[in-house]
Scaffold this active site. Structure first.
Site, PDB file in Angstrom:
ATOM      1  N   ARG A 125     -17.325  23.066  -5.975  1.00  0.00           N
ATOM      2  CA  ARG A 125     -16.497  22.455  -4.949  1.00  0.00           C
ATOM      3  C   ARG A 125     -17.412  22.161  -3.756  1.00  0.00           C
ATOM      4  O   ARG A 125     -17.743  23.053  -2.968  1.00  0.00           O
ATOM      5  CB  ARG A 125     -15.374  23.424  -4.545  1.00  0.00           C
ATOM      6  CG  ARG A 125     -14.136  22.754  -3.906  1.00  0.00           C
ATOM      7  CD  ARG A 125     -14.396  22.327  -2.504  1.00  0.00           C
ATOM      8  NE  ARG A 125     -13.288  21.592  -1.919  1.00  0.00           N
ATOM      9  CZ  ARG A 125     -13.347  20.288  -1.639  1.00  0.00           C
ATOM     10  NH1 ARG A 125     -14.422  19.580  -1.910  1.00  0.00           N
ATOM     11  NH2 ARG A 125     -12.313  19.703  -1.054  1.00  0.00           N
ATOM     12  N   CYS A 127     -10.830  28.048  -5.172  1.00  0.00           N
ATOM     13  CA  CYS A 127     -10.566  26.979  -4.223  1.00  0.00           C
ATOM     14  C   CYS A 127      -9.091  27.030  -3.815  1.00  0.00           C
ATOM     15  O   CYS A 127      -8.220  27.288  -4.655  1.00  0.00           O
ATOM     16  CB  CYS A 127     -10.881  25.634  -4.875  1.00  0.00           C
ATOM     17  SG  CYS A 127     -10.505  24.232  -3.815  1.00  0.00           S
ATOM     18  N   TYR A 140      -7.244  23.212   4.963  1.00  0.00           N
ATOM     19  CA  TYR A 140      -7.121  24.568   4.437  1.00  0.00           C
ATOM     20  C   TYR A 140      -6.137  25.432   5.239  1.00  0.00           C
ATOM     21  O   TYR A 140      -6.451  26.538   5.665  1.00  0.00           O
ATOM     22  CB  TYR A 140      -8.496  25.254   4.353  1.00  0.00           C
ATOM     23  CG  TYR A 140      -9.409  24.579   3.357  1.00  0.00           C
ATOM     24  CD1 TYR A 140      -9.036  24.459   2.021  1.00  0.00           C
ATOM     25  CD2 TYR A 140     -10.636  24.054   3.745  1.00  0.00           C
ATOM     26  CE1 TYR A 140      -9.870  23.830   1.100  1.00  0.00           C
ATOM     27  CE2 TYR A 140     -11.472  23.420   2.833  1.00  0.00           C
ATOM     28  CZ  TYR A 140     -11.072  23.313   1.510  1.00  0.00           C
ATOM     29  OH  TYR A 140     -11.890  22.691   0.599  1.00  0.00           O
ATOM     30  N   HIS A 182       0.837  -1.202   0.000  1.00  0.00           N
ATOM     31  CA  HIS A 182       0.000   0.000   0.000  1.00  0.00           C
ATOM     32  C   HIS A 182       0.873   1.254   0.000  1.00  0.00           C
ATOM     33  O   HIS A 182       1.626   1.476   0.943  1.00  0.00           O
ATOM     34  CB  HIS A 182      -0.878  -0.025   1.250  1.00  0.00           C
ATOM     35  CG  HIS A 182      -1.768   1.163   1.349  1.00  0.00           C
ATOM     36  ND1 HIS A 182      -1.871   1.913   2.497  1.00  0.00           N
ATOM     37  CD2 HIS A 182      -2.575   1.748   0.443  1.00  0.00           C
ATOM     38  CE1 HIS A 182      -2.723   2.899   2.289  1.00  0.00           C
ATOM     39  NE2 HIS A 182      -3.165   2.824   1.059  1.00  0.00           N
ATOM     40  N   HIS A 191     -15.006   2.807  -7.605  1.00  0.00           N
ATOM     41  CA  HIS A 191     -14.969   1.409  -7.138  1.00  0.00           C
ATOM     42  C   HIS A 191     -15.975   0.524  -7.833  1.00  0.00           C
ATOM     43  O   HIS A 191     -15.942  -0.688  -7.659  1.00  0.00           O
ATOM     44  CB  HIS A 191     -15.174   1.367  -5.622  1.00  0.00           C
ATOM     45  CG  HIS A 191     -14.173   2.199  -4.903  1.00  0.00           C
ATOM     46  ND1 HIS A 191     -14.471   3.436  -4.383  1.00  0.00           N
ATOM     47  CD2 HIS A 191     -12.850   2.000  -4.686  1.00  0.00           C
ATOM     48  CE1 HIS A 191     -13.386   3.951  -3.847  1.00  0.00           C
ATOM     49  NE2 HIS A 191     -12.392   3.111  -4.022  1.00  0.00           N
TER      50      HIS A 191
END
Lengths: 556, 556
Positions: free
Chosen positions: A224, A271, A408, A126, A150
């Site tokens: 967003r 953003c 953020y 992973h 998925h």
């Protein structure tokens, strides 16, 4: 590190009477992390399952990549089986059994529908390292509901290759009932918007389209969203305003707000992750893979926040409050609303132009952009421009939301997920100066006319700063060409809220077959962009405002 | 190039009834250039003489260095003579003779008082190269008046070693009469201040001293004067305030201002040319050769400008005015005062904290810093913080002064003196984020302790932004180290006016004998510094805020 992750993955499940499961997070997949809290004991077991599920989806993602390594025999073995279906020849485990397999020494188990899987041997491959262990002992399904990537046969096949048993059926049914898709009621979007993620929906325009218009059409404005889009109704909408220490809160219906004197401003919203893809090229980060179009400009009409706060009883010169907190109508599976805050001085500043906006480009704000009320905090990162505004709290403190406290924020290039301390950086408010080359786009072929190419883009700076110059080079900075401003708003700093659209014709060497174009902007505080992304890289991939560099081929 | 020099060196001589000679300019000497116009023909000769004299002093300076090479016999020879006195045994020349000796083939002559000198054989040892030729055929005296370093017996002795004759006495007397020094009444300065120019006086501290204290002592605060220091008296001081379109102006005496409610702020003031020396290393610019110490921090006490303007009759919501202009009591030889302006919104903004300051660090503002009143415009370039304030004009227009219109503006690296258009760039107001390494200093040797070196410096940003992070590297950015803040003011943005003093211990490679240290700061708008000076270079050498880079040797 563990503490932070633990905090993000404590999950509570209850929203509007329907038990739903939502699972976000996982920086390995560049998805968002949300804050949850536990409501009562009866949810604890499900919570634990979901705890692991957060990262479970992530595993699935890597299964796709790993699929090429799976033998044809293995694929055949599971090909005719419904993934996660009951297998007579395998043992049955209950949730408690599964949650007890959550450490390496006891093996790492996860569930999908009725299937139980031991993924211990997958863990070391992973790329995200130990963080995969958060999936241990629980279900991957909530994450797969959220992220449609998925829905891929490969993922199921790889997952089944780790199959070891069945989940106790009764428990499994209970679980499935909870997994109603929280994204069942999203608005319809324009096909031109290219999603960075579908659930939650986050999408931007191709850059060439973006700069075709100084005002971005609503349908093409980047979206967003952190959570499912709430379906608020104008008739029943109420905005609650609380001033801390004052017992009685005040409520405004939409029609109340519309009766107050209105104001229209032209403002760019961006953003914090805009142009993150440039940062990712240098080194992976946590966050959506935004190109340079997570930005847009609109006219916003609404009532100044300061007027509303004053009419709600706030005294302008009262210095005991420091922040104005906002809560959106978008909530996670625990019922926790999206939240953010801004310093109170900005909210009360006449020149701050903070609006409770109900119109975007002259029409009611579309659902994706905050219907019926969005806070517009011009010059400030999009994340504080809270959509679907339901509550305002005037407080001594910042919002305690995940997005204000643990997201953020900017960090040093050397800060990693093991050393990061979110309390050490301030929440992003004003954004730094940025520019982007939108035309031509990366890798495209450009026609050379009279030994020149035409380059076009935008530039913008936060805090009401105006762009005063854009320099463009095609020879690595040996010669810079000052761009012309094709469209710039007349508003003066410190209230210059909109971007500048620029264009420049640059001579190119007669022999060159390709060039790399660089652009940098200078704003009215004479701040300019940093040169290279390497030295501003940060683990969250925000504030990606290095010189924009685009390689193109030349055609004569 | 020639055109520019010509423009800057046309000298007009008339001030307050006394004919005085002032000579500024010549970027070759990194002195300030001023705009003068020629008034009448009779001054032309003197002007020509002075043109050369500017650099003549420079020669004298190098005489000091050369003095060790002069034989004891030579020194004895001139020891008992008054330098520049008449010598019976030498021939007499008039100014025309002297000015005809201004090229190598005709020999290079200069004058000092009644002495005439042939310095041709000194020229080749002049480190400044051909620039010495500007002194050819004229007097060295004005320059020596400007730079007191020449008040040294060695200089006279060396000069006399080149003596060839006497100047026509009558002409000489005329000349002396014109040379009244406009800098005759300058305040005494601390020896620690290192002049970038002496007349006008411009000086900074050695960087290592600068960051020893969060508050810079008045005596050690960098001095940036454009003109001679006026000698204003508290008793007779008057500040005139004009609101354009209103016939009657209003006057405030110092005691009137002191009676108004006062405010104290801690603010850093910085010259736009701070760190210009880094830019000069890349390519020459016009401007004083400032190191990283043209910056300082003080507490300033005074009356808010907004209160004074309102009490002078300005209405706060009157939007017909756009600028507030300031005039200093310092004037050039034509009587033109130093001037600058700021946008009116800043002057009227309560959070702008613009003060008419009468105290610096708790005592009356020293003469060099604007006694009795200096405008403090925190977060804004020093040039708008007008000293010796005598007049305020509320106007629709910016100040028309040279320093507002044709100086203190930024340009693209590709803009040169042939293409520059000063109307195209805005006057610098807010300054961008900057930092500097002050300890160790360039070229010094640093002790490595426990494999680490200690680095210390300052960081600051304009517009009330606070420094949120300083990153330091000794391996070209491969690893960045976050500095600790040794001292940072508690004031919050947008009223954080003072710098941050930072320090960091950085590991250095065990084998390294030297390292280059880089520092960059990030402010509360997450603006950061550009990397390299090449890409921000500008012909005026302002806004030199690239990464600060310092090379040092390591000692173990």
């Amino acid at each position: 590190m563990y503490r932070i992750l633990q905090r993000f993955t404590t999950i509570e499940i209850k929203r509007r009477g329907v038990q739903a499961i939502q699972c976000c997070g996982l920086h390995e997949l560049n998805k968002e992390q949300h804050n949850f809290s536990n409501e009562n004991k009866s949810f604890k077991r499900t919570r634990n399952i979901l705890l692991g599920a957060v990262v479970g989806g992530c595993i699935g993602y890597y299964f796709i990549e790993k699929s090429k390594l799976v033998s044809a025999e293995e694929i055949k073995k599971y090909n005719n089986d419904e993934p996660g279906s009951f297998k007579e020849d395998l043992p049955v485990y209950n949730l408690e059994d599964i949650s007890s397999h959550a450490t390496r020494d006891k093996r790492i188990w996860v569930t999908y529908k009725e299937g139980v899987y031991d993924i211990t041997n997958f863990i070391d491959t992973h790329p995200g390292g130990d963080q995969i262990l958060l999936a241990a002992g629980s279900s991957v399904e909530p994450f797969w509901l959220l992220y449609s990537i998925h829905e891929n046969p490969h993922v199921y096949k790889i997952l089944e290759s780790y199959r070891i048993g069945n989940l106790n059926k009764d428990e499994c049914n209970n679980l499935t009932k909870d997994m109603t898709d929280p994204y069942f009621n999203e608005p319809k979007r324009h096909n031109a918007l290219k999603p960075a993620s579908k659930k939650p929906f986050n999408a931007e325009l191709p850059p060439e389209l973006l700069i075709q218009s100084f005002i971005t059409p609503n349908e093409l404005f980047y979206v967003r969203n952190h959570l499912p889009v709430p379906d608020l109704k104008a008739e029943t909408y109420e905005l609650e305003i609380e001033i801390e220490g004052v017992k009685k809160t005040k409520s405004f219906r939409l029609e109340d707000l519309k009766k107050l004197p209105k104001k229209t401003i032209t403002a760019t919203i961006m953003c914090a992750g805009n142009r993150r893809s440039d940062m990712i090229k240098h080194k992976p980060v946590k966050g959506l893979n935004w190109g340079p179009a997570a930005i847009g400009t609109a006219t916003w009409t609404g009532v100044p926040l300061r007027d509303v706060l004053i009419s709600a009883g706030l005294k302008e010169d009262d210095d005991k409050f420091k922040h104005v907190q906002f809560e959106g109508g978008d909530s996670d599976v625990t019922g926790k609303m999206y939240g953010a805050s801004i310093p109170i001085w900005r909210a009360l500043d006449k020149r701050g132009d903070v609006l409770l906006a109900y119109e975007m480009n002259g029409v009611p704000i579309p659902r994706d952009h905050g219907f019926p009320i969005r806070v517009i905090v011009p010059g400030v990162v999009g994340a504080r421009n809270v959509k679907w505004l339901e509550k305002i709290t005037v407080s001594d403190k910042e919002s305690d939301s995940h997005w204000q406290q643990n997201d953020y924020k900017g960090f040093s290039p050397s800060t990693d997920w093991d050393t990061v301390d979110f309390t050490k950086s301030p929440a992003i408010q004003e954004l730094p100066v940025i520019s982007a080359i939108c035309q031509p786009s990366e890798g495209s072929t450009v026609k050379v006319e009279q030994d020149k190419i035409t380059v076009k883009g935008y530039a913008w700076s936060g805090g009401g700063h105006k762009i005063v110059r854009v320099d463009v080079t095609v020879d690595g900075g040996k010669s810079w060409h000052v761009a012309n401003f094709e469209h710039q708003d007349a508003a003066l700093p410190p209230q210059h809220w909109a971007w500048t659209i620029w264009t420049v014709k640059i001579p190119v060497d007669k022999k060159s077959k390709n060039v790399e174009i660089w652009a940098k902007a200078v704003d009215s505080s004479y701040n300019t962009q940093p040169e290279s992304v390497e030295n501003i890289w940060n683990l969250r991939g925000v504030l990606s405002n290095a010189y924009h560099k685009v390689k193109v081929n030349l055609k004569r």
